[in-house]
Design a protein around this motif. Structure first.
Motif, PDB file in Angstrom:
ATOM      1  N   HIS A  42      -9.909 -21.078 -21.806  1.00 49.71           N
ATOM      2  CA  HIS A  42      -9.734 -22.555 -20.871  1.00 49.71           C
ATOM      3  C   HIS A  42      -9.263 -22.753 -19.681  1.00 49.71           C
ATOM      4  O   HIS A  42      -8.690 -21.701 -19.325  1.00 49.71           O
ATOM      5  CB  HIS A  42      -8.987 -23.532 -22.057  1.00 49.71           C
ATOM      6  N   MET A  52      -1.939 -28.209 -21.650  1.00 49.62           N
ATOM      7  CA  MET A  52      -3.180 -27.785 -22.345  1.00 49.62           C
ATOM      8  C   MET A  52      -3.061 -26.607 -23.166  1.00 49.62           C
ATOM      9  O   MET A  52      -2.720 -25.321 -22.635  1.00 49.62           O
ATOM     10  CB  MET A  52      -4.275 -27.339 -21.135  1.00 49.62           C
ATOM     11  N   SER A  53      -3.512 -26.720 -24.352  1.00 48.35           N
ATOM     12  CA  SER A  53      -3.209 -25.569 -25.293  1.00 48.35           C
ATOM     13  C   SER A  53      -4.200 -25.513 -26.506  1.00 48.35           C
ATOM     14  O   SER A  53      -4.835 -26.540 -26.856  1.00 48.35           O
ATOM     15  CB  SER A  53      -1.825 -25.426 -26.107  1.00 48.35           C
ATOM     16  N   LYS A  54      -4.512 -24.395 -26.966  1.00 50.43           N
ATOM     17  CA  LYS A  54      -5.678 -24.404 -27.845  1.00 50.43           C
ATOM     18  C   LYS A  54      -5.191 -24.776 -29.140  1.00 50.43           C
ATOM     19  O   LYS A  54      -5.963 -25.725 -29.913  1.00 50.43           O
ATOM     20  CB  LYS A  54      -5.690 -22.545 -27.992  1.00 50.43           C
ATOM     21  N   SER A  63      -7.754 -28.922 -24.905  1.00 53.42           N
ATOM     22  CA  SER A  63      -8.496 -27.903 -24.134  1.00 53.42           C
ATOM     23  C   SER A  63      -9.622 -28.215 -23.180  1.00 53.42           C
ATOM     24  O   SER A  63     -10.241 -29.040 -23.640  1.00 53.42           O
ATOM     25  CB  SER A  63      -8.869 -26.336 -24.370  1.00 53.42           C
TER      26      SER A  63
END
Length: 496
Positions: free
Chosen positions: A40, A284-286, A291
RNA sequence: GGUCGCGUGGCCGAGCGGCUAGGCAGAGCUCUGCAAAAGCUCGUACAGCGGUUCGAAUCCGCUCGCGACCUCCA
């Protein structure tokens, strides 16, 4: 350059002058992606930051060996040492070979890196390609008494390590707190301390990725691969290790422990960490599910985006912020970046077109000369100051004002001395293109342009201006296109 | 709770003791068939409250907000 490159070393928490261990060679290792799904935008930012470092070091004349791994095994889904393998899990869900998953997302990763114009690393090793080395490093750690085996699994002992060295330096952890605060893990934990981590895990029933080892049929721990591969390609101590800030603990801390335990020396001279990309102020993170994928950005196909943004717009936007600051992604920021990027590319086109006539006699403009030279200096000062690309870009825009005024005839090129003129042009082109990696995105819709030309062709034909008709046809032919006069329309085709 | 970081003009985002950041948006002027581009000019920002200093966005303290890491993530 006059001043030296200074980098912020996470280990010492200060900017220090960069001095390679064996100049002119520089060894640099960056933790790459775990290829169990698409990278991402946040991931992209980290790799772009280190791409700039790679490019700048080369620009400064260093011979850089840049190693960035692909994690294709060993990264578990949840609890540090007691979950499913991320890749194995997806493989099971989709009923595919794990290596099919790995291949799919590795390809995607490379594709994104190329679009964003990140250079490929010198070596891109995979964890599964280095199982023998991982096994031998585990043996070494066992011999040194830094690891212990339980039921076919091998764990690294933080307590043993800390008796001899210091654990937690990089992230500022208090080892006693970590050791003291051990929680009960349902009594099913084989580890002596909760912060110990796995070097080798025995595969349980459902685990599909497994290899033979002296201890069990199993798989390596996540932290091990980076130690093994950096050691193999860069030596037991090397210059730079980079990664996302979120890998600082525990991943990098564990790498330090393994490397130091096995080889007796801290493996890395400079630890660099790139900060997070945020969405509405949140990382922003899975796992948070916020994402945005590169492809969604490039197509505009995402609920948070109100238009598409090109790869270079993204790259430019990232470079306008410092790599150690968090950066918020938003439509406003991206729109501004899109315009600014195009403006800079216009500057690049102008810079390439300017010429200096050495025979011309023009009074020198000392003010302009000194301004231009100080702008050049400011660009290098920025880059040397821990890779401050924002300052460098500001310098480029200042320089662009000069380029424009020459372009418009307000300033004669010859009013500058030749050295200053050359320095201006080469700095502008080299920094924007080679170091920042910003390249022109030519309009894709070539067909529209051809259609416009064909309108002209048609008009000339109707006016019986055959001279013009022939010229147009000849020019298009030079481009590999042929014009076809049909009964009721005009078409073009590739020249056969 | 522990560790660390951040809060800058309408927006993004540098700066980290005195010196024009820059970009986007906005206003005016020049140029211009129209437009665009470009050039020039403008707005005088640093979360709040104290303190240190000749001088603070920049150092110190407190307060208020926000975030990261602390068993997944670049």
């Amino acid at each position: 350059m006059q001043q030296k490159l200074r980098l912020y070393n996470t280990l010492s928490r200060e900017k220090v002058v960069f001095e390679p261990i064996n100049p002119p060679f520089v060894g640099m290792y960056v933790c790459g992606p775990t290829v169990y799904n698409n990278v991402h935008l946040g991931n992209v930012r980290t790799f772009t930051s280190f791409d700039i470092l790679f490019r700048y070091l080369k620009h400064l004349g260093y011979k850089v060996r840049y190693v960035r791994n692909i994690t294709d095994v060993g990264h578990l889904v949840n609890d540090a040492d007691d979950g499913e393998d991320k890749i194995g899990k997806i493989a099971k869900l989709e009923n595919l070979e794990p290596m099919e998953i790995v291949q799919r997302y590795t390809t995607d990763f490379h594709d994104v890196m190329a679009r964003i114009n990140n250079l490929p690393p010198s070596i891109e090793p995979t964890a599964t390609g280095h199982l023998l080395e991982q096994i031998s490093m585990i043996k070494e750690l066992l011999v040194k008494g830094m690891a212990y085996e339980v039921n076919g699994s091998v764990y690294f002992s933080i307590r043993k390590y800390n008796d001899k060295y210091t654990y937690g330096e990089l992230s500022g952890r208090n080892i006693d707190e970590l050791l003291g605060g051990s929680r009960d893990l349902d009594g099913q934990d084989e580890k002596q301390e909760s912060i110990d981590f796995a070097l080798w895990k025995k595969a349980t029933g459902g685990h599909i990725m497994r290899w033979d080892s002296p201890w069990s049929v199993g798989f390596p721990g996540w932290h091990l691969e980076c130690s093994v591969m950096s050691h193999k390609y860069l030596g037991k101590t090397f210059d730079i290790h980079g990664g996302g800030l979120d890998l600082k603990f525990p991943h990098h801390e564990c790498e330090i422990a393994q490397g130091t335990a096995a080889h007796g020396e801290h493996p890395v001279k400079y630890w660099l960490h790139a900060n997070m990309l945020t969405v509405n102020g949140q990382k922003m993170s899975k796992s948070l599910g916020n994402s945005i994928l590169p492809d969604q950005l490039f197509t505009g196909n995402h609920e948070l985006l109100d238009q598409s943004y090109s790869p270079m717009t993204l790259r430019f936007a990232m470079l306008q912020a410092h790599y150690r600051s968090t950066m918020d992604i938003s439509n406003d920021a991206l729109k501004a970046a899109a315009k600014a990027y195009r403006k800079l590319m216009n500057g690049l086109r102008i810079a390439k077109s300017l010429e200096y006539d050495e025979s011309a006699t023009v009074d020198k403009n000392d003010k302009a000369i000194s301004q231009i030279n100080s702008i050049v200096d400011s660009i290098y000062r920025g880059l040397n100051d821990d890779l401050n690309t924002a300052v460098a870009i500001a310098g480029l825009f200042n320089m662009q004002k000069k380029l424009n005024s020459i372009h418009l005839g307000q300033l004669q090129p010859e009013a500058l001395d030749k050295d200053t003129f050359d320095r201006m042009i080469s700095t502008f082109a080299t920094i924007s293109h080679d170091v920042l990696g910003l390249v022109e995105e030519k309009p894709q819709n070539l067909e529209n342009a051809i259609d416009i030309v064909l309108e002209d062709y048609k008009a000339a034909k109707q006016a019986k201006d055959y001279e013009k008709v022939d010229v147009i046809r000849a020019k298009l032919k030079e481009m590999g296109l042929s014009v076809k006069d049909m009964k009721d329309r005009i078409e073009w085709a590739y020249e056969e």
